[in-house]
Design a protein around this motif. Structure first.
Motif, mmCIF file in Angstrom:
data_model
loop_
_atom_site.group_PDB
_atom_site.id
_atom_site.type_symbol
_atom_site.label_atom_id
_atom_site.label_comp_id
_atom_site.label_asym_id
_atom_site.label_seq_id
_atom_site.Cartn_x
_atom_site.Cartn_y
_atom_site.Cartn_z
ATOM 1 N N UNK A 1 0.872 -1.173 0.000
ATOM 2 C CA UNK A 1 0.000 0.000 0.000
ATOM 3 C C UNK A 1 0.910 1.224 0.000
ATOM 4 N N UNK A 2 0.646 2.144 -0.904
ATOM 5 C CA UNK A 2 1.503 3.308 -1.071
ATOM 6 C C UNK A 2 0.893 4.528 -0.374
ATOM 7 N N UNK A 3 1.732 5.536 -0.231
ATOM 8 C CA UNK A 3 1.299 6.717 0.515
ATOM 9 C C UNK A 3 0.100 7.396 -0.148
ATOM 10 N N UNK A 4 0.103 7.440 -1.477
ATOM 11 C CA UNK A 4 -1.006 8.126 -2.149
ATOM 12 C C UNK A 4 -2.272 7.277 -2.207
ATOM 13 N N UNK A 5 -2.248 6.059 -1.619
ATOM 14 C CA UNK A 5 -3.473 5.280 -1.492
ATOM 15 C C UNK A 5 -4.326 5.762 -0.321
ATOM 16 N N UNK A 6 -3.726 6.510 0.568
ATOM 17 C CA UNK A 6 -4.444 6.939 1.765
ATOM 18 C C UNK A 6 -5.482 7.998 1.416
ATOM 19 N N UNK A 7 -6.610 8.009 2.123
ATOM 20 C CA UNK A 7 -7.600 9.072 1.903
ATOM 21 C C UNK A 7 -7.015 10.415 2.323
ATOM 22 N N UNK A 8 -7.458 11.493 1.705
ATOM 23 C CA UNK A 8 -6.916 12.809 2.072
ATOM 24 C C UNK A 8 -7.130 13.096 3.551
ATOM 25 N N UNK A 9 -6.084 13.584 4.173
ATOM 26 C CA UNK A 9 -6.145 13.850 5.602
ATOM 27 C C UNK A 9 -6.786 15.204 5.849
ATOM 28 N N UNK A 10 -7.765 15.199 6.700
ATOM 29 C CA UNK A 10 -8.455 16.437 7.026
ATOM 30 C C UNK A 10 -7.538 17.355 7.817
ATOM 31 N N UNK A 11 -7.532 18.625 7.425
ATOM 32 C CA UNK A 11 -6.663 19.576 8.103
ATOM 33 C C UNK A 11 -7.097 19.723 9.562
ATOM 34 N N UNK A 12 -6.116 19.571 10.454
ATOM 35 C CA UNK A 12 -6.423 19.656 11.882
ATOM 36 C C UNK A 12 -6.760 21.091 12.265
ATOM 37 N N UNK A 13 -7.772 21.242 13.045
ATOM 38 C CA UNK A 13 -8.170 22.551 13.545
ATOM 39 C C UNK A 13 -7.929 22.617 15.045
ATOM 40 N N UNK A 14 -7.571 23.789 15.538
ATOM 41 C CA UNK A 14 -7.349 23.923 16.983
ATOM 42 C C UNK A 14 -8.657 23.747 17.738
ATOM 43 N N UNK A 15 -8.582 23.052 18.874
ATOM 44 C CA UNK A 15 -9.764 22.827 19.695
ATOM 45 C C UNK A 15 -9.626 23.613 20.993
#
Length: 759
Positions: free
Chosen positions: A418-432
């Motif tokens: 499994x390659x890196x570009x197989x991963x679903x796009x990572x949601x940008x983390x927002x400050x909590x």
């Protein structure tokens, strides 16, 4: 399929127990030493009662506690005073009323012999008869009155062949006339709690004695004798010959769940003893014992107090894949990865194995192709469309990569990756972060005073002020308060996410006093020292366990309900400990603390982690820009709507323009088109003072200015060249002047001046 570790054979266990159980724990009746903090919590508060307390209730022994409960409404201190007198009277064996006779009384204030004499005299008035009767020693000159064999008992026996006074003889007969030495040994322990093991089979008796010995030696868990008695009664009722007759799961099923504290401790004692017996059978090689099993008990592998207790391989249908998973998990644990991380990856790989078994029954390594992986990822998108599915893909990717790299399975296709570009796009983390109006409520002294435990309150204040992760706060070392050469306080903490990397955070004097108060509380609990600032409140007699994650979260939940924290809509608000870390980072960024400084304070691994808070800072500044009035080329006010598609570009344009002219400690933010009479405000200011100590900074600014001029000339930016050339001239004259100054001279307004002349 059972997921509970199987019962272990007890072959050879008896011999091992005989070798390891010490003589003081071999007695059929176990009497814990009174000074043991594991089994006893002190001595009864009644001064005349020497009984040890197994489970403290009003600091009274069990007998006196029941007496106090039987007198409702009685003041405790008054009860203690009255019961002291009564206990002393009950414990005292009075002598015969006849002067000179030291035998114990039997009836009518007289000993056995004088009662017979009094009866022979016709039972006259006792006091009158006692007043006129004299003690007469034995007629046989060779006979003497013998003293009772019980230590500290001064009463005589009723005959030369009797070892006990009549009072102790009565107690000995009531107990069935045991061996005299055994009776005297039992009597020496008074009413202290004890455990009777005499009627148990030999092996299970040794096993329980071994469990008591382990508890005594480890000295970290309070183990009330009442609870041990309960555990022994359970073993007696079940009729087992060894605790290993049942698996752990079967024991839990047999014992059930209990609410009463004594029963809970009894249940834990039995399960802990069984666990130690398993370790004893392993003979010092836990991996050889655990590796072939389909369920690993991580405690046997040295992972104590971890969130992950077991690793279950039994749910992987394919034997070859199960073996690869075991090998992979062993490698990762030996490399020092957290067991909870390894267990999570195992769960993710198990989910893939279940999918593979359904898609290809009886699948072999050669069936695990790239095409099959793509089909699984497509199915995963349907079954688990949330972004969290990315972690499952990552776990399997690492698993397959390690199999190929270490050549564990030659039949596995080379394209099974499994390659890196197989991963679903990572949601940008927002400050909590926590909103400021909520933080003002949480930080109020009256609100903090409602926190249910003072040690938890101190931990909360540290997390609020320093943004520590809860794990890092729990593991704060006792000596975590340090000061620099100016006596400013700092919190010295260890970043456990970065393998205990040392980090420091400046704190206020008020917070330093909170930390010092917590240090005093810890020393009161552990006068001999404790490695942690916050020690666990339970099962921690030796102070080696840090505070519990679950305990703090429970206290935080109780506190939030107690203070009724509401958001701007009047709804109850839930706060997690990690949100305070986001809040500290956001506050620092909004206070114009440079991002690299925030990264160092929070000890982030990368600038990208700190950038989560920095993005919020840009939005805050942008709000001020949007509220300001903009002037166009025709001197007309203009403002772009916040939702305009060019708003971000316009903001970036203005931000970039404000960095084209060098200053001693920054850049000029005025537009390039602006004609300023000062090419550089500091250098042109008549209040500007400098000395030879700063010549290095001026030379570096000159080099930076030359670079700006060179770049601007290549781009044809004549205005930038002109303004920076003016600054270059000022710097040349300033450096030349500084090179001519002496030790007592400065440059003021561009001229060399004696220090004395300036006043």
């Amino acid at each position: 399929m059972s997921t509970t570790p199987a019962a272990r054979p007890s072959t050879g266990l008896l011999e091992r127990l005989v070798a390891v159980v010490r003589p003081e724990f071999r007695a059929e009746v176990f009497h814990p030493p009174k000074n043991s903090p594991v089994f006893f919590q002190g001595i009864c508060r009644i001064p005349s009662c020497p009984t040890a307390i197994s489970f403290a209730a009003k600091e009274l022994c069990q007998g006196h506690y029941q007496r106090w409960k039987a007198s409702p409404g009685s003041d405790l201190e008054a009860f203690v005073a009255e019961e002291d007198v009564a206990t002393l009277a009950r414990m005292t064996i009075l002598s015969c009323a006849i002067r000179g006779c030291q035998r114990a009384r039997k009836a009518h204030t007289l000993c056995h012999r004088h009662v017979l004499a009094w009866a022979a005299a016709g039972r006259p008035d006792v006091e009158t008869w006692v007043g006129r009767t004299l003690y007469s020693p034995p007629r046989n000159a060779g006979q003497v009155e013998t003293t009772c064999r019980v230590p500290e008992c001064e009463r005589w026996t009723d005959g030369p062949n009797m070892p006990l006074c009549i009072s102790h003889d009565r107690r000995w007969r009531w107990q069935g006339r045991p061996g005299l030495e055994d009776f005297l040994a039992e009597l020496a322990h008074g009413r202290d709690p004890r455990v009777r093991l005499h009627d148990l089979p030999r092996q299970v008796r040794l096993e329980l004695q071994f469990g008591l010995q382990c508890r005594h030696d480890e000295a970290n868990k309070l183990t009330s004798i009442r609870s041990v008695v309960t555990a022994v009664n359970w073993v007696r009722r079940l009729g087992v010959t060894s605790l290993l007759d049942y698996t752990e799961g079967e024991w839990r099923q047999q014992l059930g769940s209990h609410r009463h504290a004594f029963d809970v401790i009894a249940r834990v004692f039995l399960l802990d003893t069984r666990f130690r017996l398993e370790a004893l059978v392993m003979d010092g090689d836990p991996w050889a014992d655990q590796y072939p099993r389909d369920v690993w008990d991580l405690r046997h592998l040295g992972f104590q107090n971890e969130d992950a207790r077991h690793m279950r391989f039994s749910l992987i249908p394919q034997p070859w894949l199960r073996e690869l998973a075991k090998r992979w998990c062993r490698l990762r644990l030996s490399k020092g990865l957290a067991p909870v991380t390894v267990a999570r990856d195992l769960v993710n790989c198990t989910a893939f194995a279940t999918h593979l078994a359904a898609a290809v029954p009886g699948a072999q390594p050669e069936d695990l192709t790239r095409s099959r992986l793509e089909a699984w990822m497509a199915a995963l998108q349907v079954e688990w469309p949330t972004p969290g599915r990315g972690q499952r893909i990552v776990s399997l990717s690492i698993f397959l990569k390690d199999i190929h790299r270490h050549e564990w399975e030659a039949r596995l296709p080379s394209g099974a990756l499994i390659f890196h570009d197989d991963l679903p796009p990572k949601k940008r983390a927002n400050p909590r972060w926590i909103a400021e109006h909520l933080m003002r409520q949480l930080e109020a002294p009256d609100t903090l005073a409602l926190f249910p435990h003072e040690e938890g309150r101190a931990m909360l204040q540290i997390i609020m002020a320093c943004g520590l992760r809860l794990k890092d706060a729990r593991y704060l070392p006792f000596e975590c308060l340090v000061r620099d050469n100016s006596e400013a306080p700092y919190l010295a903490w260890l970043n456990r996410k970065m393998h205990d990397r040392a980090a420091f955070f400046p704190v206020s004097e008020a917070l330093a006093e909170v930390i010092a108060a917590q240090q005093r509380r810890t020393l009161e609990r552990y006068p001999g020292g404790c490695p942690w600032l916050f020690a666990a409140l339970q099962a921690n007699l030796d102070g080696k366990k840090p505070a519990s994650d679950k305990a703090f979260r429970n206290q935080l939940g109780v506190w939030l309900k107690r203070i009724q924290l509401l958001d701007e809509h009047g709804r109850p608000t839930h706060i997690t400990p990690h949100q305070f870390r986001h809040t500290v980072g956001t506050r620092l960024i909004n206070a114009n603390v440079p991002q690299h400084v925030v990264q160092q304070l929070l000890d982030h691994m990368s600038p990208q982690m700190t950038a989560i808070y920095a993005r919020l800072h840009n939005e805050t500044v942008r709000t001020h820009w949007e509220n300001a009035v903009k002037i166009n080329a025709d001197a007309e006010p203009v403002a772009l709507p916040a939702g305009h598609h060019l708003a971000d570009a316009q903001w970036m344009k203005i931000s970039m323009v404000r960095a084209k002219v060098t200053l001693p400690n920054g850049y000029c933010g005025a537009p390039i088109q602006t004609d300023c009479e000062f090419a550089n405000p500091c250098l042109d200011c008549h209040f500007f003072l400098t000395t030879r100590d700063f010549i290095g900074q001026h030379r570096r600014q000159r080099e930076e200015t030359l670079r700006f001029i060179s770049d601007a000339e290549r781009q044809g930016l004549t205005r930038i060249v002109e303004r920076n050339t003016r600054t270059l001239g000022k710097l040349d004259r300033l450096i030349e002047a500084l090179e001519q100054t002496g030790p007592e001279q400065i440059v003021a307004g561009g001229k060399v001046t004696d220090l004395d002349a300036t006043g």
